[in-house]
Design an enzyme around this catalytic site. Sequence first.
Site, PDB file in Angstrom:
ATOM      1  N   ASP A  46      30.809 -24.596  85.018  1.00  0.00           N
ATOM      2  CA  ASP A  46      29.632 -23.858  85.476  1.00  0.00           C
ATOM      3  C   ASP A  46      29.978 -22.393  85.699  1.00  0.00           C
ATOM      4  O   ASP A  46      31.070 -22.064  86.189  1.00  0.00           O
ATOM      5  CB  ASP A  46      29.169 -24.477  86.790  1.00  0.00           C
ATOM      6  CG  ASP A  46      27.736 -24.127  87.122  1.00  0.00           C
ATOM      7  OD1 ASP A  46      26.911 -25.052  87.110  1.00  0.00           O
ATOM      8  OD2 ASP A  46      27.450 -22.942  87.393  1.00  0.00           O
ATOM      9  N   HIS A  93      21.531 -26.839  87.984  1.00  0.00           N
ATOM     10  CA  HIS A  93      22.829 -26.769  87.300  1.00  0.00           C
ATOM     11  C   HIS A  93      23.178 -28.097  86.635  1.00  0.00           C
ATOM     12  O   HIS A  93      23.625 -28.138  85.497  1.00  0.00           O
ATOM     13  CB  HIS A  93      23.931 -26.365  88.291  1.00  0.00           C
ATOM     14  CG  HIS A  93      23.743 -24.956  88.775  1.00  0.00           C
ATOM     15  ND1 HIS A  93      24.500 -23.914  88.321  1.00  0.00           N
ATOM     16  CD2 HIS A  93      22.848 -24.419  89.642  1.00  0.00           C
ATOM     17  CE1 HIS A  93      24.079 -22.790  88.883  1.00  0.00           C
ATOM     18  NE2 HIS A  93      23.082 -23.074  89.707  1.00  0.00           N
TER      19      HIS A  93
HETATM   20 BR1  BUP Z   1      10.864 -29.789  91.683  1.00  0.00          BR
HETATM   21  C1  BUP Z   1      11.261 -30.719  90.135  1.00  0.00           C
HETATM   22  N1  BUP Z   1      10.895 -32.618  88.780  1.00  0.00           N
HETATM   23  O1  BUP Z   1       9.691 -32.363  90.635  1.00  0.00           O
HETATM   24  P1  BUP Z   1      15.067 -25.019  87.584  1.00  0.00           P
HETATM   25  C2  BUP Z   1      12.217 -30.290  89.258  1.00  0.00           C
HETATM   26  N2  BUP Z   1      12.512 -31.040  88.148  1.00  0.00           N
HETATM   27  O2  BUP Z   1      12.070 -32.901  86.905  1.00  0.00           O
HETATM   28  P2  BUP Z   1      15.653 -24.923  90.464  1.00  0.00           P
HETATM   29  C3  BUP Z   1      11.845 -32.203  87.898  1.00  0.00           C
HETATM   30  O3  BUP Z   1      14.620 -29.952  87.892  1.00  0.00           O
HETATM   31  P3  BUP Z   1      17.709 -22.940  90.317  1.00  0.00           P
HETATM   32  C4  BUP Z   1      10.569 -31.929  89.898  1.00  0.00           C
HETATM   33  O4  BUP Z   1      12.353 -30.106  85.196  1.00  0.00           O
HETATM   34  C5  BUP Z   1      14.221 -28.715  85.942  1.00  0.00           C
HETATM   35  O5  BUP Z   1      14.887 -29.305  84.876  1.00  0.00           O
HETATM   36  C6  BUP Z   1      12.975 -29.516  86.302  1.00  0.00           C
HETATM   37  O6  BUP Z   1      15.586 -26.516  87.525  1.00  0.00           O
HETATM   38  C7  BUP Z   1      13.545 -30.567  87.206  1.00  0.00           C
HETATM   39  O7  BUP Z   1      14.862 -24.662  89.093  1.00  0.00           O
HETATM   40  C8  BUP Z   1      15.087 -28.827  87.183  1.00  0.00           C
HETATM   41  O8  BUP Z   1      13.738 -24.933  86.972  1.00  0.00           O
HETATM   42  C9  BUP Z   1      14.941 -27.614  88.067  1.00  0.00           C
HETATM   43  O9  BUP Z   1      16.103 -24.175  86.972  1.00  0.00           O
HETATM   44  O10 BUP Z   1      17.082 -24.386  90.265  1.00  0.00           O
HETATM   45  O11 BUP Z   1      15.802 -26.339  90.734  1.00  0.00           O
HETATM   46  O12 BUP Z   1      14.928 -24.141  91.477  1.00  0.00           O
HETATM   47  O13 BUP Z   1      17.383 -22.346  91.664  1.00  0.00           O
HETATM   48  O14 BUP Z   1      19.184 -23.208  90.160  1.00  0.00           O
HETATM   49  O15 BUP Z   1      17.091 -22.198  89.184  1.00  0.00           O
END
Ligand code: BUP
Length: 471
Positions: free
Chosen positions: A116, A18
């Site tokens: 949000d 988020h």
């Molecule tokens: Br793990 C990881 N490095 O090692 P999502 C994640 N990220 O930069 P999530 C890193 O966190 P929800 C790491 O690039 C993305 O921008 C990644 O968001 C970054 O999944 C963010 O992909 C992660 O939407 O959240 O964290 O599981 O459950 O809310 O979808």
Amino acid sequence: PVGKETHIALFPSSGMGHLTPFLRLASLLLHHHCRVTLITTNPTVSHAESRLVSRFLSSYPQVTQIHFNLLPLDLSTVNSTDPFWIQSETIRRSAHLLSPLLSSVSSPPLSGLISDVMLVSYVLPVAQTLRLPNYILFTSSARMFSFFAYLPTITSISNVGSVFDGEDLHIPGINAPLPRSSIPPLLLIQNSLFADMFFSDSLKLSKLDGVLINSFKGLETESLETLRSRKLMEDLPPVFAVGPFEPCEFEKEEEDSHSDSDSSTALAKWLDEKPDGSVVYISFGSRTALSKDQTREVGDGLVKSGFKFLWVVKNKRVDKEEKEGDLEEVIGEELMEKIKENGFVVKNWVDQGKILGHKAVGGFVSHCGWNSVVEAAINGVRVLAWPQHGDQKINAEVVEGSGLGMWVRNWGWGGEKVVKGDEIGEKVREMMESQSLKLKARDVGEEAMKVAEAGGNREEMFKELIGDLKR
Ligand code: BUP
């Protein structure tokens, strides 16, 4: 009116999934000459969040920060043990305290609040009292938004299962129906925080001034068209497809504080030495820890795939709980030795934006958190979808439908069963060796670039949004 400065307050909920898109949105708003105020909650759940916020604020000193101290939450009143859900509920229940903080912002006064999606029911009344236009950033796909907007208009929280019984759900204006197996499991648990939020927030959508989605034509052409033309329902507020959000400079600099700089230098060197498109990147997002058994099977599968791989391993949902030595204990010495031949393993965190943008990376085994999907799309990196929970199967449908990647449906939700290494290896190979997937993913990436370039569709959306805020 011409000359009126657009001043926008941003209010994210909990978790990197988020916070990250909110900060990327902030960066795009600044680029479009808006003034930005960021509401930051105290405390945060993960180290990753507090680090990212401070990185962001030091990169953009012109951004005003509102410190928002949360009220303690009586845990006996929430039906969840997930720290991110609990935090999100804490923010909701503290939201009334925002009123004096927002009304004290004066130079220039606020033009609107973008909050949000998970906060609608509690933030909207505050915005209404202050006569402040309230937009939301929907942090998932346009397909998921269609489902979110539509489901509560045809059923109640206690009957979700019944609209699916043995059937797919047909959403008006969307061709591919949504199978029962794709609905977020928590939605079928009536008194879960998620189900409650989903239903109560969705029914208030028509009261909002607009909905922003980090998506774009080319990835979700049909869903966005349906939403923007109000084919889904008449009383939807305007939908702005403001994506794709690309990773920003302030995120890249953060790398050194997440992992030790020696290992990030070693990783950069390791990647630089690999041929173009030869490496598989594996990560299940910032809030999913696979079981120990599944983690070992993944390791085994990666080794058996025969491809070079970069693997981010998490064994705790929240980074603050990770301990030294966990990685070796989870993976085991024998497997670790085999992994070293072709793989690079990082505990907990890498700079994913940088990894997916590296020319050596050709494929991504992903849980399909929406930010990860968009990051893969921007870089034209093909995806092997392995949804773990929540909206991720619905996002995996987008991955499959857009041509960005493939999805092995019978792997089910994360934790439903242990998928064996042999099968994982075979599917990783299939993804990496598929020429058609490679070309289709590249097309999606080119489309993303076109949308994001100066004068492209994303700029049009921002102009439309800012015009709306100025009225
Ligand atoms: Br793990 C990881 N490095 O090692 P999502 C994640 N990220 O930069 P999530 C890193 O966190 P929800 C790491 O690039 C993305 O921008 C990644 O968001 C970054 O999944 C963010 O992909 C992660 O939407 O959240 O964290 O599981 O459950 O809310 O979808």
